[in-house]
Design an enzyme around this catalytic site. Structure first.
Site, mmCIF file in Angstrom:
data_model
loop_
_atom_site.group_PDB
_atom_site.id
_atom_site.type_symbol
_atom_site.label_atom_id
_atom_site.label_comp_id
_atom_site.label_asym_id
_atom_site.label_seq_id
_atom_site.Cartn_x
_atom_site.Cartn_y
_atom_site.Cartn_z
ATOM 1 C CE1 TYR A 172 -1.216 -1.346 15.296
ATOM 2 C CE2 TYR A 172 -1.926 -1.265 17.600
ATOM 3 C CZ TYR A 172 -2.202 -1.508 16.256
ATOM 4 O OH TYR A 172 -3.463 -1.911 15.877
ATOM 5 C CB SER B 136 1.842 4.303 13.369
ATOM 6 O OG SER B 136 1.352 3.017 13.705
ATOM 7 C CE LYS B 137 -4.594 0.925 12.968
ATOM 8 N NZ LYS B 137 -4.818 0.260 11.654
ATOM 9 C CG ASN C 106 -10.488 -8.301 16.573
ATOM 10 O OD1 ASN C 106 -10.977 -8.452 15.486
ATOM 11 N ND2 ASN C 106 -10.705 -7.210 17.296
ATOM 12 C CB THR D 126 -6.513 -0.194 17.367
ATOM 13 O OG1 THR D 126 -6.330 -0.740 18.672
ATOM 14 C CG2 THR D 126 -5.442 0.866 17.161
ATOM 15 C CG ASP D 127 -8.924 -0.839 22.219
ATOM 16 O OD1 ASP D 127 -7.842 -1.132 21.676
ATOM 17 O OD2 ASP D 127 -9.452 -1.555 23.100
ATOM 18 C CD GLU D 128 -3.015 -1.545 21.366
ATOM 19 O OE1 GLU D 128 -1.903 -1.015 21.381
ATOM 20 O OE2 GLU D 128 -3.186 -2.772 21.355
ATOM 21 N NE ARG E 28 3.480 -5.216 24.626
ATOM 22 C CZ ARG E 28 2.344 -5.646 24.051
ATOM 23 N NH1 ARG E 28 1.205 -4.987 24.245
ATOM 24 N NH2 ARG E 28 2.333 -6.719 23.293
ATOM 25 N NE ARG F 101 -4.017 -5.049 26.146
ATOM 26 C CZ ARG F 101 -3.381 -4.309 27.063
ATOM 27 N NH1 ARG F 101 -4.015 -3.993 28.181
ATOM 28 N NH2 ARG F 101 -2.155 -3.896 26.874
ATOM 29 C CG ASN G 240 -2.864 -9.823 29.783
ATOM 30 O OD1 ASN G 240 -3.857 -9.708 29.065
ATOM 31 N ND2 ASN G 240 -1.864 -8.951 29.770
ATOM 32 C CB ILE H 29 -1.007 0.037 1.178
ATOM 33 C CG1 ILE H 29 -0.297 -0.089 2.527
ATOM 34 C CG2 ILE H 29 -2.087 -1.021 1.001
ATOM 35 C CD1 ILE H 29 -1.166 0.285 3.717
ATOM 36 C CG LEU I 186 -9.132 -4.740 7.800
ATOM 37 C CD1 LEU I 186 -9.977 -4.762 6.541
ATOM 38 C CD2 LEU I 186 -9.502 -5.921 8.680
ATOM 39 C CB ALA I 187 -2.858 -3.279 4.687
#
Ligand code: NAD
Ligand code: TDX
Length: 348
Positions: free
Chosen positions: A161, A164-165, A191, A135-137, A284, A225, A260, A70, A91-92
């Site tokens: 990540y 960037s979203k 998901n 995303t919710d992030e 993390r 989560r 988790n 893309i 979605l990519a």
């Protein structure tokens, strides 16, 4: 919109970017099986893309595959000109938080630049709709007693990540305002389901449990989560495609908040693996403590609600990984990388 000569049904031609990944392949299968869509998959087949995820629907009359990145504007324009879709479901992405902590540049390249390339190309398809899968992030992290994220919660991403979203979401909104693009943005919680790349929590823990390997739990394992079955996410994406209002954001969540550690306990119980496999490892960096979603807007305006209960959905997902060991063995050994080459008699 075309008409299927056999069924007489109206059929929409939709381009799905990232259709060989986890959510993309579940979405493509759902769309093809519904009989209401002709799907064109545009995917670069990065490490996360696996054409074997689509074996049962690929290269049927209803689903074609186009290899392409893309970020490559001329390739994107060519695919759009060849297929003239009435919608793009985007979605990519580079999607794994840990990889973005190790190296952020590919996330900016695909998630920001790649989205921009698609948005620019959309200007040549003025009647087409763009569904941007986010995303919710992007909202950051919650404390234990905070109210769940709503669509107006300020963007406050933690990881590269998520940043960037968030940047890609803002680009989409700017194209709606500046160029009158018809676009909706969806923001979903974690998901789970079949065909998820086993670097992610549930397939990783399940396969390690089945193979008697350590289960690496980050930090104290008390991060929360909100888990949504991938089928429910895909229903939501199709509802947003059909009924979303341009310029609007829709949250999707599963009403399935779990720590988790609780998820690992459920995986151990179902696989019969020993609790001794649990290994608490270094946390993390900047690990978001809790995500929770308020999806009332999607309930009200899209008529969407999750259908799968987490206990049942998790059970069937663990069963899927237990019974599809050829798929997971091929992913873990790297053999899946040759699937495209064999199928199309070429090299990647
Ligand atoms: P995934 O990593 O499983 O799949 C990503 C797909 O995109 C792969 O097929 C890969 O080959 C393709 N791709 C990557 N870079 C590309 C590029 N430059 N050009 C063309 N194709 C490229 O991801 P996923 O988990 O299926 O997530 C799909 C989307 O949903 C992402 O946008 C992600 O941010 C979003 N999302 C995921 C979750 C989740 O829990 N997995 C939750 C909310 C939102
Ligand atoms: O080995 C692990 N051990 C562990 O404790 C891994 C891989 C994860 N974890 C923890 C980190 C998270 O709290 O499990 C939780 C889930 O981790 P991931 O599967 O990496 O998901 P997450 O970071 O929450 O992000 C996911 O949901 C939102 C997707 O990867 C994103 O693409 C999506 O936007």
């Amino acid at each position: 919109m075309n008409y299927d000569l056999v069924s007489g049904k109206s059929v929409q031609r939709v381009l799905v970017t990232g259709g060989a990944g986890f959510i993309g392949s579940n979405l493509v299968r759902m769309m093809v099986e519904s009989g209401s869509y002709h799907v064109v998959v545009l995917d670069a087949l990065t490490y996360a893309g696996n054409l074997a995820n689509l074996t049962d629907v690929l290269d049927t009359e209803r689903c074609v595959f186009e290899l392409g990145n893309i970020t490559d504007a001329s390739r994107v324009r060519q695919v759009l000109a060849d297929h003239k879709p009435s919608a793009i479901m985007h979605l990519a992405a580079e999607s794994h938080v840990d990889r973005s902590i190790a190296s952020a540049a590919p996330f900016v390249e695909t998630n920001v630049k790649g989205t921009l390339v698609l948005l620019e190309a959309m200007r040549e398809l003025p009647d087409a709709r763009f569904v941007h899968v986010s995303t919710d992030e992007v909202y950051g992290t919650l404390g234990p007693n905070d109210a769940p994220f709503v669509e107006t919660t300020p963007l406050d991403p933690t990881s590269p990540y998520a940043a960037s979203k968030a940047a890609s979401d803002l680009l989409v909104q700017s194209f709606v305002r500046t160029h009158g693009l018809d676009a909706v943005i969806t923001r979903c919680s974690n998901n789970y389901g079949p065909y998820q790349f086993p670097e992610k929590f549930i397939p990783l823990m399940t396969l390690n449990a089945l193979e008697g390997r350590p289960l690496p739990i980050y930090g104290d394992g008390q991060q929360v989560r909100d888990w949504l079955h991938v089928d429910d996410h895909c229903y939501g994406l199709l509802a947003a495609l059909k009924r979303g209002v341009s310029g609007e954001v829709y949250n999707f969540g599963g009403d399935g908040e779990r720590t988790n550690a609780a998820m690992v306990s459920a995986i151990l119980a179902q696989t019969g693996a020993s609790p001794d496999l649990c290994t608490y490892v270094a946390d993390r960096k900047a690990h978001d403590r809790r995500y929770a979603i308020n999806a009332e807007k999607a309930h009200r305006e899209l008529g969407w609600a999750p259908t799968r209960n987490l206990d049942e959905g998790l059970q069937s997902t663990i069963a899927w990984y237990t019974h599809n060991r050829t798929w997971s063995d091929n992913v873990r050994s790297g053999a899946y990388r040759t699937y495209y080459e064999t199928q199309y008699n070429t090299t990647l």
